[in-house]
Every structure is written in C-alpha cells, then in structure tokens.
Design an enzyme around this catalytic site. Structure first.
Site, mmCIF file in Angstrom:
data_model
loop_
_atom_site.group_PDB
_atom_site.id
_atom_site.type_symbol
_atom_site.label_atom_id
_atom_site.label_comp_id
_atom_site.label_asym_id
_atom_site.label_seq_id
_atom_site.Cartn_x
_atom_site.Cartn_y
_atom_site.Cartn_z
ATOM 1 N N ASP A 173 0.875 -1.163 0.000
ATOM 2 C CA ASP A 173 0.000 0.000 0.000
ATOM 3 C C ASP A 173 0.923 1.227 0.000
ATOM 4 O OD1 ASP A 173 -2.371 1.578 0.422
ATOM 5 O OD2 ASP A 173 -1.729 1.784 2.511
ATOM 6 N N LEU A 174 0.398 2.367 -0.385
ATOM 7 C CA LEU A 174 1.236 3.584 -0.437
ATOM 8 C C LEU A 174 1.044 4.460 0.807
ATOM 9 C CD1 LEU A 174 3.095 5.571 -2.023
ATOM 10 C CD2 LEU A 174 1.007 6.538 -3.007
ATOM 11 N N ASP A 175 -0.184 4.985 0.946
ATOM 12 C CA ASP A 175 -0.454 5.950 2.011
ATOM 13 C C ASP A 175 -0.354 5.287 3.379
ATOM 14 O OD1 ASP A 175 -1.040 8.090 0.249
ATOM 15 O OD2 ASP A 175 -3.065 7.358 -0.038
ATOM 16 N N GLU A 210 0.184 -3.435 4.627
ATOM 17 C CA GLU A 210 -0.971 -2.533 4.705
ATOM 18 C C GLU A 210 -1.067 -1.837 6.057
ATOM 19 O OE1 GLU A 210 -3.582 -0.986 3.829
ATOM 20 O OE2 GLU A 210 -3.896 -1.603 1.777
ATOM 21 N N ASP A 211 -1.507 -0.573 6.044
ATOM 22 C CA ASP A 211 -1.701 0.140 7.315
ATOM 23 C C ASP A 211 -3.182 0.331 7.654
ATOM 24 O OD1 ASP A 211 -2.251 2.109 5.324
ATOM 25 O OD2 ASP A 211 -2.015 3.652 6.859
ATOM 26 N N SER A 241 -2.560 0.652 -4.412
ATOM 27 C CA SER A 241 -3.106 1.785 -3.662
ATOM 28 C C SER A 241 -4.460 2.194 -4.199
ATOM 29 C CB SER A 241 -2.136 2.973 -3.775
ATOM 30 O OG SER A 241 -2.748 4.149 -3.284
ATOM 31 N N ALA A 242 -5.331 2.633 -3.289
ATOM 32 C CA ALA A 242 -6.644 3.156 -3.697
ATOM 33 C C ALA A 242 -6.535 4.561 -4.267
ATOM 34 C CB ALA A 242 -7.564 3.186 -2.477
ATOM 35 N N SER A 243 -5.387 5.184 -4.109
ATOM 36 C CA SER A 243 -5.267 6.609 -4.449
ATOM 37 C C SER A 243 -5.111 6.853 -5.941
ATOM 38 C CB SER A 243 -4.075 7.215 -3.716
ATOM 39 O OG SER A 243 -3.895 8.550 -4.137
ATOM 40 N N LYS A 280 -10.934 -1.263 -1.769
ATOM 41 C CA LYS A 280 -10.677 -2.133 -0.629
ATOM 42 C C LYS A 280 -11.855 -1.976 0.328
ATOM 43 C CE LYS A 280 -5.732 -1.041 -1.034
ATOM 44 N NZ LYS A 280 -4.583 -0.323 -0.456
ATOM 45 N N THR A 314 1.419 9.956 4.008
ATOM 46 C CA THR A 314 0.424 10.860 3.427
ATOM 47 C C THR A 314 -0.901 10.786 4.172
ATOM 48 O OG1 THR A 314 0.208 9.093 1.857
ATOM 49 C CG2 THR A 314 1.239 11.111 1.049
ATOM 50 N N LYS A 358 -9.028 5.365 6.252
ATOM 51 C CA LYS A 358 -7.780 4.858 5.681
ATOM 52 C C LYS A 358 -8.041 3.719 4.705
ATOM 53 C CE LYS A 358 -4.532 6.214 9.251
ATOM 54 N NZ LYS A 358 -3.626 5.755 10.308
ATOM 55 N N GLY A 359 -7.440 3.808 3.540
ATOM 56 C CA GLY A 359 -7.483 2.710 2.578
ATOM 57 C C GLY A 359 -8.683 2.725 1.653
ATOM 58 N N ILE A 360 -9.659 3.555 1.945
ATOM 59 C CA ILE A 360 -10.860 3.523 1.096
ATOM 60 C C ILE A 360 -10.878 4.719 0.134
ATOM 61 C CG2 ILE A 360 -12.184 2.174 2.766
ATOM 62 C CD1 ILE A 360 -13.636 4.732 3.481
ATOM 63 N N ASN A 381 -3.882 9.595 -6.809
ATOM 64 C CA ASN A 381 -2.695 10.456 -6.818
ATOM 65 C C ASN A 381 -1.408 9.647 -6.643
ATOM 66 O OD1 ASN A 381 -3.927 13.219 -6.856
ATOM 67 N ND2 ASN A 381 -4.892 12.458 -4.994
ATOM 68 N N ARG A 424 -11.859 8.002 -2.307
ATOM 69 C CA ARG A 424 -12.182 9.399 -1.970
ATOM 70 C C ARG A 424 -13.674 9.580 -1.719
ATOM 71 N NH1 ARG A 424 -10.141 13.100 -6.564
ATOM 72 N NH2 ARG A 424 -8.337 11.760 -6.216
HETATM 73 C C1 BG6 Z 1 -5.855 5.619 0.103
HETATM 74 C C2 BG6 Z 1 -5.943 6.379 1.403
HETATM 75 O O1 BG6 Z 1 -4.542 5.196 -0.114
HETATM 76 O O2 BG6 Z 1 -6.267 6.444 -0.989
HETATM 77 C C3 BG6 Z 1 -7.342 6.913 1.592
HETATM 78 O O3 BG6 Z 1 -5.608 5.528 2.477
HETATM 79 C C4 BG6 Z 1 -7.742 7.748 0.380
HETATM 80 O O4 BG6 Z 1 -7.387 7.673 2.768
HETATM 81 C C5 BG6 Z 1 -7.602 6.925 -0.879
HETATM 82 O O5 BG6 Z 1 -9.079 8.201 0.517
HETATM 83 C C6 BG6 Z 1 -7.947 7.699 -2.141
HETATM 84 O O6 BG6 Z 1 -6.971 8.675 -2.364
HETATM 85 P P1 BG6 Z 1 -7.077 9.817 -3.440
HETATM 86 O O7 BG6 Z 1 -5.671 10.377 -3.507
HETATM 87 O O8 BG6 Z 1 -7.471 9.185 -4.743
HETATM 88 O O9 BG6 Z 1 -8.080 10.788 -2.950
HETATM 89 MG MG MG Z 2 -2.750 3.087 3.581
#
Ligand code: BG6
Ligand code: MG
Length: 230
Positions: free
Chosen positions: A22-24, A182-183, A127-129, A158, A30, A58-60, A131, A62
C-alpha cells in the site's frame, strides 16, 4: 510509466514470490495530509473530525471517505455538492503532496525494497489513491516498483481484493505466494479476501486479522520474513 517493468526474473527460493505495498501510511505518511484536508472540509461544514474518526477513512476511496465524513457530521448533501466537496478536498491534498520530498519516505522502506529486489522478490504498489503515481514521482521512488496499480486502475475499493489481485496478475504470481503490507483495516481485509499473506504496518489494535503487525520498516528484513514464512 508502463504498467509493468520487470527488471528481474523471479529467483527467490522463499515461499513469498511477490510483495505488494500500500502507499499511504506504508511507504509515506500521506495519511496525515488526507486527514488535514478532510478535517478542513469537516470544520468548514461545522463539525469536528478526530484522528480516531480518520482511521475509518484509511485505505478507502475518496468518495467513500466523503460518505463516511458526512455520516459522522450527520450532513446530507446532493450529488453535485458531494462532487464539489471531494474536488475541494483533493485540491487541498494535492497542494500538500506537491511539496513532498524523498525525505518523507518512511524509515527503512528503501532499504527493505532493495533487500526484496536483491532476493528476487517482485514488488508492486497497490493503492486506492488516484494520486499514487504523482506521489511516487515526487518522492522519486517509482522505479522501485515492477507494477503500479492505483485508484485509476480499479473499480472496486478495498476491502474488495481487486487492487491486489490485479497487482499479482500483472506480476504473474499466484495470490497465495504474495505478501501484502498494509496500514488500513480495509486493506488487510482486501488482502485476506484475495487469499494473500498480510503484514500490518502500524498499531495492532487497528489491524485485525493480519498475520503479523510491525510498527514500521526499520526492523523489517529478509531474515524476519523467512522466519515468518519459511
Ligand atoms: C488511500 C488512502 O490510499 O487512498 C485513503 O488511504 C484515500 O485515505 C484513498 O481516501 C484515495 O486517495 P485519493 O488520492 O485518490 O483521494
Ligand atoms: Mg494506507
């Protein structure tokens, strides 16, 4: 970056053939920037948002995070307002991550990634992000990953295992030979749902059902990994 960049064939004799990070909150902290941005949204809407509440985000994704935030504040808004709030949160978050430097990579992460690579264990980001790629580029670490699966490549958040199963599939490794770091509880559940091994990163009370929990990567190494997954 292409989605796959395998620089090494798999030569590890270890049980674990691939690692998925996982990233964040695992590679970089972050999680605190997500928290600050969501807290500002909550405060502007007239309610407080604690670090304890933040664990649920965390992990879910936006939009799912926003749903939980609005539920905590007992606020109902229409879809268009939700999109605006999510965009405002993201632009605050992006302004934080645009100032990130490689110094923010969490202690021990680079050394451990290099140990895995030297052992021939493949490495993916899951990662779910949306970004994730811009963070990897900012902290100059993208080249450490053979595969990157981020929020732009998955449709199910996730605890659905999609992000990790896609990572395993792009690496060409069976889920039972993969280890996830994973955190977040949602991420632990995703890895478990995908039939993978799991190491939680953080506090054990927030990470139920991991095989093991570590506080961070400073003391993580291959010998420990071999002892846990002989
Ligand atoms: C996850 C974070 O890695 O990414 C979540 O743990 C976040 O907190 C999710 O909501 C989505 O991120 P982003 O950057 O697409 O808004
Ligand atoms: Mg995380």
């Amino acid at each position: 970056m292409s989605s796959i960049r395998l620089t090494k064939t798999i030569n590890s004799r270890m049980k674990i053939k691939a690692s998925l990070f996982d990233l964040d909150g695992v590679v970089v902290d972050t999680a605190c920037y997500h928290y600050l941005a969501w807290k500002k949204i909550a405060n502007d809407l007239g309610f407080d948002f604690s670090e304890h509440d933040n664990e649920r985000l965390k992990g879910i994704s936006r939009m799912e995070s926003l749903d939980i935030l609005l539920e905590i504040g007992k606020i109902k808004v229409d879809f268009r307002t939700k999109e605006e709030l999510a965009a405002t949160k993201n632009s605050m978050y992006v302004s934080y991550i645009n100032k990130m430097t490689p110094d923010e990579i969490l202690p021990g992460v680079i050394r451990f990634l290099d140990e895995l690579r030297n052992e021939g264990i493949l490495i993916a980001l899951g990662s779910a992000s949306k970004n994730a790629m811009s963070i990897l580029d900012r902290i100059n670490i993208a080249q450490k990953f053979d595969v990157v699966i981020d929020g732009n490549k998955v449709s199910k958040a996730k605890p659905d295992p999609e992000v990790f199963l896609k990572g395993a599939s792009e690496l060409g490794i069976e889920p039972q030979d993969c280890l996830v770091f994973e955190d977040a509880q949602a991420g632990i559940d995703a890895a478990r749902n995908g039939g993978m091994h799991i190491i939680g990163v953080g506090q054990p009370e927030n990470l139920k059902n991991a095989d093991h929990v570590i506080p961070g990567f400073e003391k993580m190494n291959l010998d420990l990994l071999r002892s846990w997954y002989p």
